[in-house]
Design a protein around this motif. Structure first.
Motif, PDB file in Angstrom:
ATOM      1  N   GLY A   1       0.751  -1.254  -0.037  1.00 33.95           N
ATOM      2  CA  GLY A   1      -0.009  -0.201  -0.038  1.00 33.95           C
ATOM      3  C   GLY A   1       0.957   1.282   0.014  1.00 33.95           C
ATOM      4  O   GLY A   1       0.511   2.123  -0.741  1.00 33.95           O
TER       5      GLY A   1
ATOM      6  N   ALA B   1      -8.583   3.565   5.706  1.00 33.29           N
ATOM      7  CA  ALA B   1      -8.491   2.760   4.195  1.00 33.29           C
ATOM      8  C   ALA B   1      -8.878   3.696   3.199  1.00 33.29           C
ATOM      9  O   ALA B   1      -8.480   3.792   2.032  1.00 33.29           O
TER      10      ALA B   1
ATOM     11  N   THR C   1      -6.648   5.099   0.048  1.00 31.35           N
ATOM     12  CA  THR C   1      -7.058   4.915  -1.388  1.00 31.35           C
ATOM     13  C   THR C   1      -7.449   5.921  -2.063  1.00 31.35           C
ATOM     14  O   THR C   1      -7.703   5.946  -3.083  1.00 31.35           O
TER      15      THR C   1
ATOM     16  N   ASN D   1      -7.004  -1.246  -5.712  1.00 31.43           N
ATOM     17  CA  ASN D   1      -6.908  -0.829  -4.466  1.00 31.43           C
ATOM     18  C   ASN D   1      -8.074  -0.650  -3.619  1.00 31.43           C
ATOM     19  O   ASN D   1      -7.999  -1.277  -2.550  1.00 31.43           O
TER      20      ASN D   1
ATOM     21  N   VAL E   1      -8.509  -3.628  -0.448  1.00 32.83           N
ATOM     22  CA  VAL E   1      -8.795  -2.986   0.845  1.00 32.83           C
ATOM     23  C   VAL E   1     -10.040  -3.474   1.277  1.00 32.83           C
ATOM     24  O   VAL E   1     -10.213  -3.839   2.580  1.00 32.83           O
TER      25      VAL E   1
END
Lengths: 347, 239
Positions: free
Chosen positions: A127, A217, A221, A258, A262
């Motif tokens: 990430g 999160a 992202t 992503n 996630v």
């Protein structure tokens, strides 16, 4: 569990990545449809029934466009920066478990690519690698708006990465493991609270961590309401202003993959992954339950985008350092104390 | 040659090439990217040695640190005007070459003589498996055997953080509060603030003269003059 030959692992990884790419394409369709429904519109309707062919049409369109490179750009960096985002996003699927071992035509097949001893750290590490693509692309574009977007992205990711990692520490303390698969298997047990039987999902023992994980999160992202790096209205799309055609679409792919990763991560860490009625008997049901949870998280993403306005930059940093970080540290300390008390080491 | 050896030599070769790239590249951002590639390959070698935890930490910690380095490079360094490009900093050049040679000599001697061997620990694969894995084994050792050094390191880092905060503080505390202003964007059409008559908020009516003045300013575009937004929106009605 029987060992499987290496080529089976490669085939499984190949299938996962392709499913992920198709899933990403239909994530864009899903997002447009849900946004349209929330804004009292129809969304894509022209290409295929319910606009189902829209993602394919978009892909073909992006392939056919001209690939522009600014004259002042740092060409080499400009070329590979989108690939960093894309690869760092796709590779993370390797440690997500979609089930246990199954038997296909007499061969044992694992429904996961790798059961890394440090799977959760692997996800967090890649990430943070993804943001290199954003900052390098922004730098290589030789464009002020892009650079501003890139700098914002770097500050945002450095802040929220810490919170994302710390929000999982409670789970690591309780499960005594960093392996995503181990943590998921622990959650398939059931929790007996007097007359009530509950699934042993970590959302029940770590509710605060779950909320903080979700917020971090979304920020990690670069999605609304934390989409400051590509704020269209002020930065003209930020870091990917100068990108066009398929190079742009790599950024786009990376962002959506992503989101899916996630969501998978959150479902596996907090909602028991494949755990659900009947998942211990039929592996297909396990995948079904995992997908249901993932779609819930993806819907949540779109819902946030439709509902909330974008944060101001100082608010974004203030939330991370003044609200979320203290909360997540308190969560860790309380979890550690409870764990010590449970072991009888405290009193 | 086994597969492991082939993979190792590929990783090592890329690692060394990237390390050379750090030194020879003229653009500081490129140098920082080469550093990241080097660290990444070192992490991959850690994975091959079975130290997955170390590899993950290598990527997380060094990737984060390098990101800050890239940022500083972009913000503070002018890549077209480095002193190195026009024979600046003669002392650093000599000292750098000297230190590099000494290090090369040391490492070379150690490799040739094979004298540089550390005492072997008692961590066998069986023992590591017994506590749950490499990460758990490392945790036990770090927080039991090396608890004091660990705490000292964290204290040093804390001092660093406090120093950074002191440097970033305003000259006098409370100074920043005087400068705070509200930022409200009204998004009104251009030119309206010139044309509107000054008066108490929301009370002065928009006169015919105002309309003409703004129409002249705005040309042909249709302009909506809004003093009181409630006139145009009705609560509870959806259009």
């Amino acid at each position: 569990m029987e060992p499987q030959p290496i080529w089976v692992t490669f085939v499984v990884a190949f299938i996962f990545m392709n499913v992920l790419l198709v899933g990403m394409a239909y994530m864009t369709w899903f997002e447009r449809k849900v946004l349209a429904a929330m804004q009292d519109r129809l969304g894509p309707t022209r290409t295929g029934p319910h606009g189902l062919l829209q993602p394919i049409a978009d892909g073909i369109k992006l392939l056919g466009k001209e690939d522009l490179i600014p004259a002042a750009a740092d060409r080499l960096v400009f070329y590979f920066a989108p690939l960093v985002v894309f690869v760092a996003a796709v590779v993370r699927v390797a440690v997500i478990p979609f089930g246990n071992q199954i038997t296909v035509f007499g061969h044992p097949v694992n429904l996961f690519v790798a059961d890394l001893n440090v799977g959760a750290l692997f996800l967090l590490a890649f990430g943070s690698i993804g943001v290199y693509g954003i900052i390098l692309g922004a730098y290589a574009s030789a464009n002020r708006y892009s650079l501003l977007g890139g700098l914002r992205s770097a500050a945002q990711v450095i802040s929220y990465e810490i919170i994302l990692g710390l929000s999982l520490v409670g789970i690591f303390l309780l499960s005594q493991s960093l392996s995503v698969r181990q943590i998921m298997l622990l959650q398939t047990a059931s929790l007996q609270l007097g007359p009530v039987t509950l699934p042993n999902w970590f959302i029940l023992s770590q509710p605060l961590a779950f909320v903080i994980f979700l917020i971090a999160a979304v920020a990690e992202t670069n999605r609304a309401p934390f989409d400051l790096p590509e704020a269209e209205t002020e930065l003209v799309s930020g870091f990917h202003t100068e990108y066009s055609a398929f190079r742009f679409s790599f950024y786009f792919l990376g962002e959506y993959i992503n989101m899916i990763i996630v969501s998978l991560f959150a479902a596996t860490m907090f909602l028991g992954g494949i755990d659900g009625p009947g998942s211990d008997r039929f592996w297909v049901l396990g995948i079904f339950w995992l997908l249901v949870k993932v779609v819930f998280f993806l819907f949540f993403y779109v819902w946030l985008r439709a509902t909330l306005p974008r944060f101001r930059y100082d608010q974004l940093m203030g939330i991370a350092w003044k609200v979320l970080l203290p909360l997540v540290l308190i969560n860790i300390i309380v979890t550690a104390l409870i764990r010590l008390a449970g072991n009888g080491q405290l009193f | 040659m086994t597969l492991d050896a082939i993979v190792f030599y590929i990783l090592a070769a890329v690692c060394l090439l990237a390390a050379v790239g750090v030194v020879v590249s003229r653009n500081p951002v490129h140098a920082a990217v080469f550093v990241v590639i080097t660290f990444f390959n070192v992490a991959a070698i850690f994975v091959m040695l079975g130290a997955e935890f170390l590899a993950a930490v290598q990527v997380i910690v060094y990737a984060g640190a390098m990101l800050v380095l890239v940022l500083f490079t972009i913000m503070l360094v002018d890549p077209d005007n480095l002193p190195e490009l026009h024979a600046g900093r003669p002392v650093q050049r000599v000292v750098g070459v000297l230190l590099g040679l000494i290090l090369l000599l040391e490492v070379g001697l150690a490799i040739i003589n094979r004298t540089f061997t550390a005492p072997t620990g008692n961590a066998t694969p069986e023992l590591i498996g017994l506590v749950g894995g490499p990460a758990q084994a490392m945790g036990y050792i770090l927080y039991n055997q090396y608890a004091l050094p660990f705490e000292i390191v964290s204290l040093v880092l804390l001092v660093g953080v406090i120093g950074a905060i002191v440097l970033a503080l305003p000259e006098r505390l409370g100074e920043q509060f005087g400068l705070r202003r509200g930022t409200i964007s009204l998004g009104h059409p251009r030119g309206t603030e010139v044309a509107l008559p000054t008066g108490p908020d929301g009370e002065a009516p928009i006169t015919e003269a105002d309309r003409k003045e703004t129409a002249a300013l705005e040309g042909t575009r249709e302009l909506i003059l809004v003093r009181d937004p409630d006139k145009y929106t009705t609560v509870g009605e959806r259009r």
